[in-house]
Design an enzyme around this catalytic site. Structure first.
Site, PDB file in Angstrom:
ATOM      1  N   GLU A   1      -4.208  10.421   7.670  1.00 52.65           N
ATOM      2  CA  GLU A   1      -2.903  10.283   7.827  1.00 52.65           C
ATOM      3  C   GLU A   1      -2.214  11.054   9.000  1.00 52.65           C
ATOM      4  O   GLU A   1      -1.054  10.713   9.839  1.00 52.65           O
ATOM      5  CB  GLU A   1      -1.891  10.788   6.753  1.00 52.65           C
ATOM      6  CG  GLU A   1      -2.150   9.605   5.560  1.00 52.65           C
ATOM      7  CD  GLU A   1      -1.116   8.648   5.409  1.00 52.65           C
ATOM      8  OE1 GLU A   1      -0.071   8.677   5.901  1.00 52.65           O
ATOM      9  OE2 GLU A   1      -1.598   7.516   5.150  1.00 52.65           O
TER      10      GLU A   1
ATOM     11  N   ASP B   1       0.790  -1.240  -0.041  1.00 53.92           N
ATOM     12  CA  ASP B   1       0.098  -0.113   0.036  1.00 53.92           C
ATOM     13  C   ASP B   1       1.006   1.019  -0.053  1.00 53.92           C
ATOM     14  O   ASP B   1       2.128   1.238   0.331  1.00 53.92           O
ATOM     15  CB  ASP B   1      -0.691  -0.078   1.337  1.00 53.92           C
ATOM     16  CG  ASP B   1      -1.889   1.344   1.278  1.00 53.92           C
ATOM     17  OD1 ASP B   1      -2.201   1.721   0.125  1.00 53.92           O
ATOM     18  OD2 ASP B   1      -1.988   1.853   2.176  1.00 53.92           O
ATOM     19  N   SER B   2       0.248   2.368  -0.498  1.00 51.13           N
ATOM     20  CA  SER B   2       0.920   3.622  -0.369  1.00 51.13           C
ATOM     21  C   SER B   2       1.382   3.986   1.018  1.00 51.13           C
ATOM     22  O   SER B   2       2.373   4.805   1.220  1.00 51.13           O
ATOM     23  CB  SER B   2       0.158   4.796  -0.907  1.00 51.13           C
ATOM     24  OG  SER B   2      -1.042   4.889  -0.442  1.00 51.13           O
TER      25      SER B   2
ATOM     26  N   TYR C   1      -0.848   8.545  -2.700  1.00 51.72           N
ATOM     27  CA  TYR C   1      -0.622   8.320  -3.945  1.00 51.72           C
ATOM     28  C   TYR C   1      -1.837   8.927  -4.935  1.00 51.72           C
ATOM     29  O   TYR C   1      -1.688   8.857  -6.056  1.00 51.72           O
ATOM     30  CB  TYR C   1      -0.434   6.965  -4.240  1.00 51.72           C
ATOM     31  CG  TYR C   1       0.677   6.146  -3.926  1.00 51.72           C
ATOM     32  CD1 TYR C   1       1.880   6.788  -3.493  1.00 51.72           C
ATOM     33  CD2 TYR C   1       0.747   4.832  -4.508  1.00 51.72           C
ATOM     34  CE1 TYR C   1       2.934   5.773  -3.279  1.00 51.72           C
ATOM     35  CE2 TYR C   1       1.960   3.960  -4.484  1.00 51.72           C
ATOM     36  CZ  TYR C   1       3.163   4.771  -3.675  1.00 51.72           C
ATOM     37  OH  TYR C   1       4.218   3.851  -3.508  1.00 51.72           O
ATOM     38  N   GLY C   2      -2.629   9.360  -4.182  1.00 49.35           N
ATOM     39  CA  GLY C   2      -4.123   9.639  -4.608  1.00 49.35           C
ATOM     40  C   GLY C   2      -4.114  10.641  -5.787  1.00 49.35           C
ATOM     41  O   GLY C   2      -5.041  10.625  -6.717  1.00 49.35           O
TER      42      GLY C   2
ATOM     43  N   CYS D   1     -10.999   3.035  -1.113  1.00 53.39           N
ATOM     44  CA  CYS D   1      -9.668   3.392  -0.778  1.00 53.39           C
ATOM     45  C   CYS D   1      -9.348   2.899   0.533  1.00 53.39           C
ATOM     46  O   CYS D   1     -10.174   2.675   1.219  1.00 53.39           O
ATOM     47  CB  CYS D   1      -9.811   4.878  -0.573  1.00 53.39           C
ATOM     48  SG  CYS D   1      -8.386   5.798   0.296  1.00 53.39           S
ATOM     49  N   THR D   2      -8.158   2.237   0.621  1.00 55.15           N
ATOM     50  CA  THR D   2      -7.789   1.744   1.661  1.00 55.15           C
ATOM     51  C   THR D   2      -7.814   2.337   3.036  1.00 55.15           C
ATOM     52  O   THR D   2      -8.243   1.722   4.366  1.00 55.15           O
ATOM     53  CB  THR D   2      -6.168   1.400   1.644  1.00 55.15           C
ATOM     54  OG1 THR D   2      -5.615   2.658   1.514  1.00 55.15           O
ATOM     55  CG2 THR D   2      -5.781   0.479   0.839  1.00 55.15           C
ATOM     56  N   HIS D   3      -7.898   3.630   2.939  1.00 59.64           N
ATOM     57  CA  HIS D   3      -7.979   4.304   4.151  1.00 59.64           C
ATOM     58  C   HIS D   3      -9.418   4.616   4.817  1.00 59.64           C
ATOM     59  O   HIS D   3      -9.847   4.962   5.950  1.00 59.64           O
ATOM     60  CB  HIS D   3      -7.532   6.068   4.194  1.00 59.64           C
ATOM     61  CG  HIS D   3      -5.776   5.897   4.087  1.00 59.64           C
ATOM     62  ND1 HIS D   3      -5.297   5.067   3.528  1.00 59.64           N
ATOM     63  CD2 HIS D   3      -5.062   6.736   4.926  1.00 59.64           C
ATOM     64  CE1 HIS D   3      -3.921   5.294   3.385  1.00 59.64           C
ATOM     65  NE2 HIS D   3      -3.818   6.161   4.271  1.00 59.64           N
TER      66      HIS D   3
ATOM     67  N   CYS E   1      -4.009  -1.002  -2.163  1.00 60.74           N
ATOM     68  CA  CYS E   1      -4.067   0.243  -2.577  1.00 60.74           C
ATOM     69  C   CYS E   1      -4.679   0.437  -3.866  1.00 60.74           C
ATOM     70  O   CYS E   1      -4.722  -0.213  -4.958  1.00 60.74           O
ATOM     71  CB  CYS E   1      -2.637   1.009  -3.013  1.00 60.74           C
ATOM     72  SG  CYS E   1      -2.649   2.765  -3.425  1.00 60.74           S
ATOM     73  N   ASN E   2      -6.101   0.817  -3.756  1.00 62.84           N
ATOM     74  CA  ASN E   2      -6.883   1.171  -4.983  1.00 62.84           C
ATOM     75  C   ASN E   2      -6.276   2.194  -6.175  1.00 62.84           C
ATOM     76  O   ASN E   2      -6.517   1.737  -7.258  1.00 62.84           O
ATOM     77  CB  ASN E   2      -8.178   1.987  -4.464  1.00 62.84           C
ATOM     78  CG  ASN E   2      -9.005   0.991  -3.447  1.00 62.84           C
ATOM     79  OD1 ASN E   2     -10.256   0.454  -4.106  1.00 62.84           O
ATOM     80  ND2 ASN E   2      -8.867   0.987  -2.388  1.00 62.84           N
ATOM     81  N   THR E   3      -5.565   3.100  -5.692  1.00 60.12           N
ATOM     82  CA  THR E   3      -4.963   3.932  -6.681  1.00 60.12           C
ATOM     83  C   THR E   3      -3.982   3.271  -7.381  1.00 60.12           C
ATOM     84  O   THR E   3      -3.865   3.235  -8.720  1.00 60.12           O
ATOM     85  CB  THR E   3      -4.193   5.102  -6.061  1.00 60.12           C
ATOM     86  OG1 THR E   3      -5.388   5.657  -5.035  1.00 60.12           O
ATOM     87  CG2 THR E   3      -3.969   6.308  -7.008  1.00 60.12           C
TER      88      THR E   3
HETATM   89  N1  DGL Z   1      -3.961   3.530  -0.549  1.00 66.77           N
HETATM   90  C1  DGL Z   1      -4.567   4.680  -1.284  1.00 66.77           C
HETATM   91  C2  DGL Z   1      -6.020   3.979  -1.991  1.00 66.77           C
HETATM   92  O1  DGL Z   1      -6.372   3.037  -1.460  1.00 66.77           O
HETATM   93  C3  DGL Z   1      -4.960   5.817  -0.353  1.00 66.77           C
HETATM   94  C4  DGL Z   1      -4.079   6.661   0.029  1.00 66.77           C
HETATM   95  C5  DGL Z   1      -3.294   7.463  -0.886  1.00 66.77           C
HETATM   96  O2  DGL Z   1      -3.558   8.345  -1.620  1.00 66.77           O
HETATM   97  O3  DGL Z   1      -1.986   7.224  -1.083  1.00 66.77           O
HETATM   98  O4  DGL Z   1      -6.228   4.498  -3.009  1.00 66.77           O
END
Ligand code: DGL
Length: 276
Positions: free
Chosen positions: A159, A11-12, A43-44, A191-193, A74-76
Site C-alpha cells: 500500500e 475490494d478493501s 481489512y486484514g 489475497c488481492t495484493h 477481497c479474500n478477507t
Molecule cells: N483485499 C484484502 C484481501 O484480499 C487485502 C488487503 C486488506 O487487508 O485489506 O484479503
C-alpha cells in the site's frame, strides 16, 4: 429488459484491480464498476462484525449504482462476510441479485494442481483465522494437507508503494521459507495484493511449486458462471464502461491503482458511511 447494468467489483483497496484486470481481459465487452474502500484499508485484521458492516455498505452502494452481480475480490471479505451476505442480506434486500467470492475458484484449481496433496495458502490474518480455505478444501478432498501462513506485513508495504525495495524480499522469505519446509507443491496467493508479487514469490519458491494467483482464475470462473446464468448475463450492458470509486485519496489510488490495473484510471471519491 434494460441492458445497462454493470458487474461490480469490490475490494478493501486497489489490490482488487489486479483481479479486475484479469476479468476485463477475459470479458472485455461488459460494463464494470470498481469500488475500493481505501479509506479503511487494510481489512486484514478487522473483526468479522466490522467486515460484515463494511461489506453491507459496499453492497448497498454497488447495487444502487445498478450492478447486477458483485465480485468480492477481497479474500478477507470473501472469507468473513460473503456467506452471510449471500444467505441473509441479499435474499432480504436484493433478492434477484448476486455476490460471488474468490476463495472457491482458487481452491478448486489447487485441488486439480497438487500432486503430493500438500498446499500452502498465504493470506491476511483474518482470512487465515476464518478457516474458509480449510472448509472449502475439505468439501472437495479431505486428504489434502493445508499449510496456512498469515502475512500481515505485506499489505502495508504494498500500500505504501514499496514493492521494488529489498525490504519486501526479506519479508517474503520469512513468510515463505516455512511453507517450502513443509514440502508443499502448490501455493495459493489468497489475497488481492499478493498477485503483484507473483514473480518475486516464484523466485523464492523455485519452479517446482505451482503458484495460484486469483487474477488468472476468477475471470474464467465468472465467464462460466455467466454462461450458466443467462438471467443475469442478459441484463449486463455491453457499453464497455469502466467506472472506479474510492473512499480514500484519489491521487494515491490513481498512481498505485495503475500498477495493479496496468493502465491509467480515473477515480471518483465517494463516502460509504457518514463519517467516511
Ligand atoms: N483485499 C484484502 C484481501 O484480499 C487485502 C488487503 C486488506 O487487508 O485489506 O484479503
Amino acid at each position: 429488459m434494460t441492458k445497462n447494468k454493470s458487474i461490480g467489483i469490490f475490494d478493501s483497496g486497489f489490490g482488487g484491480l489486479d483481479i479486475m484486470k484479469g476479468i476485463v481481459r477475459e470479458l472485455p465487452n461488459y460494463n464494470y464498476i470498481y469500488l475500493g474502500d481505501t479509506a479503511r484499508v487494510p481489512y486484514g485484521a478487522r473483526s468479522e462484525k466490522v467486515l460484515y458492516k463494511f461489506t453491507k455498505q459496499a453492497v448497498d452502494f454497488l447495487f444502487k449504482k445498478n450492478c447486477e452481480i458483485i465480485i468480492f475480490a477481497c479474500n478477507t471479505v470473501s472469507s468473513n462476510a460473503l456467506r452471510k451476505i449471500q444467505k441473509k442480506y441479499i435474499p432480504k434486500y436484493y433478492p434477484r441479485k448476486k455476490a460471488l467470492g474468490v476463495i472457491i475458484p482458487a481452491v478448486e484449481l489447487a485441488v486439480q494442481k497438487t500432486k503430493n496433496k500438500k498446499v500452502g495458502v498465504v493470506a491476511t490474518l483474518r482470512t487465515v483465522e476464518s478457516k474458509s480455505f480449510l472448509r472449502e478444501f475439505s468439501k472437495i478432498d479431505n486428504n489434502i494437507k493445508i499449510f496456512q501462513k498469515a502475512c500481515p506485513l505485506l499489505v502495508p508495504i504494498i500500500e505504501t508503494g514499496e514493492i521494488k525495495t529489498e525490504k519486501i524480499n526479506e519479508v517474503l522469505k520469512n513468510y515463505i521459507m516455512p511453507l517450502i519446509d513443509k514440502k508443499i507443491d502448490t501455493l495459493i496467493l489468497g489475497c488481492t495484493h499478493y498477485g503483484i508479487l507473483k514473480n518475486k514469490i516464484k523466485k523464492i519458491m523455485g519452479n517446482n511449486i505451482k503458484i495460484i494467483a486469483e487474477s488468472d482464475i476468477v475471470a474464467k470462473k465468472l465467464k462460466d458462471y455467466l454462461r450458466r446464468h443467462q438471467e443475469i448475463e442478459k441484463k449486463i450492458g455491453r457499453e464497455k464502461k469502466r467506472i472506479f470509486y474510492s473512499t480514500g485519496l484519489v491521487k494515491k489510488f490513481e498512481i498505485l491503482g495503475k500498477q495493479f490495473y496496468g493502465e491509467k484510471i480515473k477515480v471518483q471519491k465517494i463516502k460509504l458511511s457518514k463519517n467516511l
